[in-house]
Write an enzyme that holds these catalytic residues in place. Structure first.
Site, PDB file in Angstrom:
ATOM      1  N   GLY A 307     -77.532  46.913  -9.686  1.00  7.60           N
ATOM      2  CA  GLY A 307     -78.195  47.816  -8.756  1.00  7.60           C
ATOM      3  C   GLY A 307     -77.985  47.428  -7.299  1.00  7.60           C
ATOM      4  O   GLY A 307     -76.928  46.924  -6.904  1.00  7.60           O
ATOM      5  N   SER A 308     -79.003  47.644  -6.504  1.00  7.53           N
ATOM      6  CA  SER A 308     -78.876  47.513  -5.046  1.00  7.53           C
ATOM      7  C   SER A 308     -78.699  46.088  -4.551  1.00  7.53           C
ATOM      8  O   SER A 308     -78.441  45.891  -3.353  1.00  7.53           O
ATOM      9  CB  SER A 308     -80.091  48.150  -4.359  1.00  7.53           C
ATOM     10  OG  SER A 308     -80.104  49.538  -4.573  1.00  7.53           O
TER      11      SER A 308
END
Length: 585
Positions: A307-308
């Site tokens: 993810g981020s």
């Protein structure tokens, strides 16, 4: 009448003479022969009995000499090959050998297998009658009946006085911390052979060969010291276990890495298992497969789309390539449509954003714009340089290989820029993050002690020193203004980046199931440690949310608050603890 009697006597005399033979010898000679033959038969019988008694006597003598050797070996456990003790970095015991005794049988000497099974079952609970009976009736010379008896069981079996059974000394591996460091230390099988973790690593380094040659028998082995700190390890495991329960998650994990040496000070993955009891049996005799799922180490032997957290690497890539600086502004006012997909922000600002704001608001649009400036080849090369696309090199066996698109296209580069499309292990994500804030040096992670001098020789420069300086600023900025606030610990100046990814289930992204992560570093004025946490498929989190800011970040906060004093990090209060300005870097 007289003549008749004379003739009868003549015939009788003739008959006796003819029986006597031509020599005229009396019948006494035949009896002698019979007596001679009888004596021969008796002699043969005597010789036969003598041979039988000699064989029996010889076997008794053999058993008489063989049995004392077995008995003597009970009192000399050093004759059995050992494993070295395993210690943590401070000398605390993590694994050691215990002297045990195991029961065996020589089926050739067993008189009544039924009686033996019945007697042994009175001492050994859950003895498999059928299997034991088959072993006792076999034609072999040796059969294990029960491994690793307790001293009381050994004494009770000796008191039964069963012929044909004996005891042999063995070693049993004991792990004082039980589950605490199970995935790092690993475990052995009943023959003391390493199956997982650093136990398996030791065998791979030649210990198994030495044991087969008997070269470890009777020879004390030097303890093996690991890089982990069992105090920090206990805390990390505790935080992960409680988070999995509190957030109703499938799994959780965390790790602490020294950014200057690459040493792993703690790493936990839950669910886990007790290496003293690596397998469990159900009531019906089947192996508990659910329990054995705890063998799976999600920190180094599983890959996830992070993810981020990957936005850290994308912005570092743009900074290192000179395509952006901290004053650069990118347009994040509208979604990006590409190849039938729409790239948009979660709670987007719908306006141009500076690079610190891209990081703070975790803008997918802004991050994709940075990746586009670098280009597909540059993007792939940078992640390869940071070790995120290749199998991680470390002592720990069973390390998963990252996955990536077979052919990188523009849409792949865009989605990878914010952490979708490439799956890596959480541990190597933490290692790559360490290189962004330690001056730009990539160090292979190690579970063995490593001096700073040795680390300097192994270090590989992957980003410029100026890039590392800028990344420390961005981590600190997000730690005080963005999603990292949930991990902030007063006095320790924590910086970091959250990652909330839709989990891939059966090849599709599930919009209602997350894989969350948070990568942090502290203290940000001079980073010493990277801490990474993961939480898999949480159903709830702090204040009801289930994003990384509500689940993974609070885990890091607890870990730092509890371990920093143990690891010698001094807190800083007052004006020096205020959020950094760009000038501070």
């Amino acid at each position: 009448m007289l003549s008749f009697v004379v003739r009868l006597r003549s015939r009788s005399h003739f008959s006796l003479k003819s029986r006597a033979g031509a020599s005229g010898a009396p019948l006494v000679g035949a009896g002698a022969r019979r007596r001679s033959q009888a004596r021969q038969r008796v002699g043969i019988l005597i010789a036969g009995f003598a041979v039988c008694f000699s064989v029996v006597g010889g076997r008794l003598v053999w058993y008489g000499f063989a049995e004392p050797l077995t008995t003597a070996s009970i009192g000399n456990p050093a004759m059995v090959a050992s494993r070295p003790d395993i210690l943590d970095r401070n000398g605390e015991l993590l694994a050691t050998d215990l002297n045990m005794t195991s029961l065996y049988a020589d089926p050739r000497r067993i008189v009544d297998p039924d009686e033996v099974v019945e007697k042994l079952s009175s001492v050994i609970p859950n003895l498999d009658w059928r299997e034991t009976h088959q072993k006792l009736r076999s034609k072999t010379a040796f059969q294990w009946l029960k491994r690793q008896l307790t001293p009381r069981q050994q004494a009770d079996i000796l008191a039964l006085g069963i012929p044909g059974i004996g005891f042999r000394p063995e070693k049993r591996r004991f792990y004082p911390g039980a589950e605490t460091a199970s995935h790092i230390v690993g475990h052995v099988n009943i023959d003391n052979q390493g199956l997982a973790g650093m136990e398996r690593y030791l065998d791979q380094q030649g210990l198994a060969d030495l044991r087969q040659l008997g070269m470890t028998s009777g020879a004390p082995l030097e303890p093996v010291r690991l890089s982990i700190d069992i105090r920090a390890q206990t805390i990390v495991r505790d935080v992960a276990a409680k988070a999995m329960e509190s957030y109703q998650a499938e799994a959780a994990g965390a790790a602490i890495i020294d950014v200057e040496t690459g040493e792993v000070l703690a790493m936990a993955s839950v669910p886990d298992y007790n290496p003293n009891e690596p397998s469990r049996m159900l009531a019906d005799g089947r192996i508990d497969k659910e329990y054995e799922k705890g063998w799976f180490n999600r920190m180094s032997n599983a890959t996830f789309e992070m993810g981020s957290t990957f936005k850290s690497f994308t912005l570092a890539m743009g900074l290192d390539a000179g395509k952006i600086d901290l004053n650069t502004v990118v347009d994040a006012s509208r979604p990006i449509r590409m190849g039938g997909f729409t790239i948009k922000d979660f709670k987007g600002k719908n306006r141009p954003l500076s690079i610190p704001e891209v990081f703070q608001y975790s803008s997918n649009i802004g991050t994709a714009a940075v990746a586009d400036r670098v280009g597909i080849e540059g993007h792939q090369e940078f992640l390869t340089r940071l070790g995120l696309l290749s199998k991680m090199e470390t002592e720990m066996p069973g390390v998963a290989t990252p996955t990536q698109p077979r052919t990188w296209k523009k849409i792949n580069s865009v989605t990878i820029s914010f952490g979708h499309g490439v799956a890596t292990t959480p541990l190597q994500t933490a290692v790559a993050a360490a290189s962004l804030i330690n001056g730009g040096k990539l160090l292979p992670p190690t579970f063995l002690p490593r001096a700073p001098e040795a680390a300097a020789e192994l270090a590989k420069t992957v980003v410029k020193s100026s890039t590392s300086t800028d990344m420390r600023y961005l981590f600190s900025w997000n730690g005080t203004k963005g999603s990292g606030r949930a991990a902030q610990v007063e006095g320790f100046r924590v910086g970091g980046k959250t990652g909330t990814a839709d989990k891939v289930i059966n090849g599709r992204y599930a919009s209602d199931v997350n894989f969350n992560a948070f990568v942090a570093a502290y203290p940000m004025d001079k980073p010493k440690y990277v801490v990474l946490s993961i939480i898999d498929a949480p159903k709830t989190g702090e204040h009801g949310g289930r994003t990384a800011a509500s689940t993974a970040a609070p885990m890091v906060k607890q870990i730092i608050a509890r371990t920093a004093p143990l690891l010698g990090v001094q807190p800083s209060f007052g004006s020096s603890a205020q959020p950094y300005l760009l000038a501070d870097y």
